[in-house]
Design a protein around this motif. Structure first.
Motif, PDB file in Angstrom:
ATOM      1  N   VAL A  38      51.082  38.453  35.602  1.00 26.38           N
ATOM      2  CA  VAL A  38      51.415  38.032  34.233  1.00 26.38           C
ATOM      3  C   VAL A  38      52.917  38.102  34.006  1.00 26.38           C
ATOM      4  CG1 VAL A  38      51.197  38.638  31.785  1.00 26.38           C
ATOM      5  CG2 VAL A  38      49.167  38.630  33.245  1.00 26.38           C
ATOM      6  N   ALA A  39      53.538  39.207  34.411  1.00 26.91           N
ATOM      7  CA  ALA A  39      54.984  39.381  34.191  1.00 26.91           C
ATOM      8  C   ALA A  39      55.783  38.332  34.961  1.00 26.91           C
ATOM      9  CB  ALA A  39      55.423  40.793  34.589  1.00 26.91           C
TER      10      ALA A  39
ATOM     11  N   GLY B  65      44.336  38.725  40.728  1.00 27.12           N
ATOM     12  CA  GLY B  65      44.667  40.082  41.147  1.00 27.12           C
ATOM     13  C   GLY B  65      43.522  40.767  41.866  1.00 27.12           C
ATOM     14  N   GLN B  66      42.305  40.571  41.359  1.00 28.81           N
ATOM     15  CA  GLN B  66      41.133  41.168  42.005  1.00 28.81           C
ATOM     16  C   GLN B  66      40.936  40.605  43.400  1.00 28.81           C
ATOM     17  OE1 GLN B  66      38.154  40.185  39.085  1.00 28.81           O
ATOM     18  NE2 GLN B  66      38.264  42.187  38.114  1.00 28.81           N
ATOM     19  N   ILE B  67      41.084  39.304  43.543  1.00 28.39           N
ATOM     20  CA  ILE B  67      40.869  38.666  44.845  1.00 28.39           C
ATOM     21  C   ILE B  67      41.949  39.061  45.847  1.00 28.39           C
ATOM     22  CG2 ILE B  67      40.837  36.439  46.056  1.00 28.39           C
ATOM     23  CD1 ILE B  67      39.587  35.287  43.425  1.00 28.39           C
ATOM     24  N   LEU B  68      43.207  39.095  45.389  1.00 32.67           N
ATOM     25  CA  LEU B  68      44.323  39.352  46.292  1.00 32.67           C
ATOM     26  C   LEU B  68      44.705  40.826  46.408  1.00 32.67           C
ATOM     27  CD1 LEU B  68      46.648  36.368  45.286  1.00 32.67           C
ATOM     28  CD2 LEU B  68      45.099  36.520  47.246  1.00 32.67           C
ATOM     29  N   GLY B  69      44.112  41.673  45.574  1.00 29.75           N
ATOM     30  CA  GLY B  69      44.466  43.088  45.596  1.00 29.75           C
ATOM     31  C   GLY B  69      45.845  43.352  45.019  1.00 29.75           C
TER      32      GLY B  69
ATOM     33  N   ASP C 191      46.997  32.328  32.899  1.00 28.75           N
ATOM     34  CA  ASP C 191      46.949  33.240  31.756  1.00 28.75           C
ATOM     35  C   ASP C 191      46.424  34.598  32.222  1.00 28.75           C
ATOM     36  OD1 ASP C 191      44.136  33.202  31.815  1.00 28.75           O
ATOM     37  OD2 ASP C 191      43.961  31.791  30.162  1.00 28.75           O
ATOM     38  N   SER C 192      46.285  35.511  31.301  1.00 33.20           N
ATOM     39  CA  SER C 192      45.910  36.879  31.674  1.00 33.20           C
ATOM     40  C   SER C 192      44.513  36.950  32.283  1.00 33.20           C
ATOM     41  CB  SER C 192      46.030  37.820  30.480  1.00 33.20           C
ATOM     42  OG  SER C 192      45.240  37.353  29.408  1.00 33.20           O
ATOM     43  N   ASP C 193      43.588  36.103  31.833  1.00 33.00           N
ATOM     44  CA  ASP C 193      42.242  36.115  32.416  1.00 33.00           C
ATOM     45  C   ASP C 193      42.265  35.659  33.867  1.00 33.00           C
ATOM     46  OD1 ASP C 193      41.063  37.040  30.069  1.00 33.00           O
ATOM     47  OD2 ASP C 193      40.678  35.017  29.311  1.00 33.00           O
ATOM     48  N   GLN C 194      43.011  34.589  34.131  1.00 29.46           N
ATOM     49  CA  GLN C 194      43.116  34.120  35.512  1.00 29.46           C
ATOM     50  C   GLN C 194      43.910  35.115  36.361  1.00 29.46           C
ATOM     51  OE1 GLN C 194      44.258  31.112  33.403  1.00 29.46           O
ATOM     52  NE2 GLN C 194      42.109  30.604  33.173  1.00 29.46           N
ATOM     53  N   ALA C 195      44.922  35.748  35.764  1.00 29.21           N
ATOM     54  CA  ALA C 195      45.704  36.758  36.492  1.00 29.21           C
ATOM     55  C   ALA C 195      44.809  37.913  36.926  1.00 29.21           C
ATOM     56  CB  ALA C 195      46.854  37.269  35.632  1.00 29.21           C
TER      57      ALA C 195
ATOM     58  N   TYR D 141      39.697  21.697  43.592  1.00 21.76           N
ATOM     59  CA  TYR D 141      38.427  21.858  42.882  1.00 21.76           C
ATOM     60  C   TYR D 141      37.846  23.258  43.115  1.00 21.76           C
ATOM     61  CZ  TYR D 141      33.515  21.392  41.664  1.00 21.76           C
ATOM     62  OH  TYR D 141      32.270  21.595  41.122  1.00 21.76           O
ATOM     63  N   ALA D 142      37.868  23.711  44.354  1.00 25.27           N
ATOM     64  CA  ALA D 142      37.308  25.030  44.686  1.00 25.27           C
ATOM     65  C   ALA D 142      38.105  26.152  44.021  1.00 25.27           C
ATOM     66  CB  ALA D 142      37.267  25.225  46.196  1.00 25.27           C
ATOM     67  N   ILE D 143      39.429  26.026  44.021  1.00 28.13           N
ATOM     68  CA  ILE D 143      40.265  27.041  43.362  1.00 28.13           C
ATOM     69  C   ILE D 143      40.032  27.006  41.857  1.00 28.13           C
ATOM     70  CG2 ILE D 143      42.644  27.772  42.879  1.00 28.13           C
ATOM     71  CD1 ILE D 143      41.911  28.395  45.725  1.00 28.13           C
ATOM     72  N   ALA D 144      39.927  25.814  41.289  1.00 27.05           N
ATOM     73  CA  ALA D 144      39.662  25.671  39.851  1.00 27.05           C
ATOM     74  C   ALA D 144      38.340  26.337  39.487  1.00 27.05           C
ATOM     75  CB  ALA D 144      39.650  24.197  39.448  1.00 27.05           C
ATOM     76  N   LYS D 145      37.330  26.109  40.309  1.00 27.24           N
ATOM     77  CA  LYS D 145      36.023  26.720  40.068  1.00 27.24           C
ATOM     78  C   LYS D 145      36.110  28.242  40.172  1.00 27.24           C
ATOM     79  CE  LYS D 145      31.229  26.102  41.372  1.00 27.24           C
ATOM     80  NZ  LYS D 145      30.281  25.417  42.242  1.00 27.24           N
ATOM     81  N   LEU D 146      36.838  28.723  41.162  1.00 26.27           N
ATOM     82  CA  LEU D 146      37.024  30.156  41.360  1.00 26.27           C
ATOM     83  C   LEU D 146      37.670  30.809  40.130  1.00 26.27           C
ATOM     84  CD1 LEU D 146      36.884  32.494  43.513  1.00 26.27           C
ATOM     85  CD2 LEU D 146      39.219  31.869  44.090  1.00 26.27           C
ATOM     86  N   LEU D 147      38.655  30.111  39.554  1.00 25.36           N
ATOM     87  CA  LEU D 147      39.384  30.638  38.385  1.00 25.36           C
ATOM     88  C   LEU D 147      38.736  30.258  37.059  1.00 25.36           C
ATOM     89  CD1 LEU D 147      43.075  30.011  39.487  1.00 25.36           C
ATOM     90  CD2 LEU D 147      41.757  32.136  39.606  1.00 25.36           C
ATOM     91  N   ASN D 148      37.680  29.464  37.146  1.00 23.10           N
ATOM     92  CA  ASN D 148      36.975  29.007  35.952  1.00 23.10           C
ATOM     93  C   ASN D 148      37.888  28.182  35.034  1.00 23.10           C
ATOM     94  OD1 ASN D 148      34.624  28.723  34.433  1.00 23.10           O
ATOM     95  ND2 ASN D 148      35.107  30.499  33.159  1.00 23.10           N
ATOM     96  N   VAL D 149      38.625  27.257  35.644  1.00 20.52           N
ATOM     97  CA  VAL D 149      39.479  26.330  34.897  1.00 20.52           C
ATOM     98  C   VAL D 149      39.136  24.901  35.332  1.00 20.52           C
ATOM     99  CG1 VAL D 149      41.371  27.981  34.632  1.00 20.52           C
ATOM    100  CG2 VAL D 149      41.385  26.394  36.567  1.00 20.52           C
TER     101      VAL D 149
END
Length: 121
Positions: free
Chosen positions: A64-65, A53-57, A45-49, A21-29
């Motif tokens: 995406v690739a 990417g921002q969170i993990l650097g 998808d690209s929005d979640q990527a 649930y927390a990860i889903a909320k974080l990714l807005n899914v």
């Protein structure tokens, strides 16, 4: 482990978000989307990527690739996406190192008196 599962687990280990649930909320899914991710029936998808990417650097294009490679039905396309992911990883690493190299070279020039403000102006 497929790429989406890998990045979800990486998020889980690098944040305080331990529940789906927390990860889903974080990714807005939705939670059902998280279930599909975990079952390998859907991919980031690209929005979640971008968010991952921002969170993990990590360069989101790498994410995406890797997800595209994972989902490719055609072996040639899969290999293309894998090569692209590897090239992007190398590019990201190079770009991350460049500022440090610049500072080291600049400091060496200053220390050796080869470069002074007077010479630039």
């Amino acid at each position: 482990m497929n790429a989406t599962k890998y990045y979800i687990e990486l998020l889980r280990s690098h944040t305080t978000k331990n529940s789906d649930y927390a990860i889903a909320k974080l990714l807005n899914v939705s939670r059902s989307t998280m279930t599909k991710y975990k079952q390998g029936r859907s991919s980031i998808d690209s929005d979640q990527a971008l968010k991952v990417g921002q969170i993990l650097g990590i360069n989101p294009l790498v994410i995406v690739a890797e997800c595209k490679a994972n989902n490719s039905k055609n072996i040639d396309n899969m290999q293309h996406w894998k090569r692209l992911a590897e090239a992007l990883k190398k590019t990201s690493l190079t770009l991350a190192i460049l500022p440090t190299l610049f500072i080291l070279i600049y400091s060496q020039l200053i220390d050796s008196n080869m470069f002074t403000i007077g010479n630039v102006l």
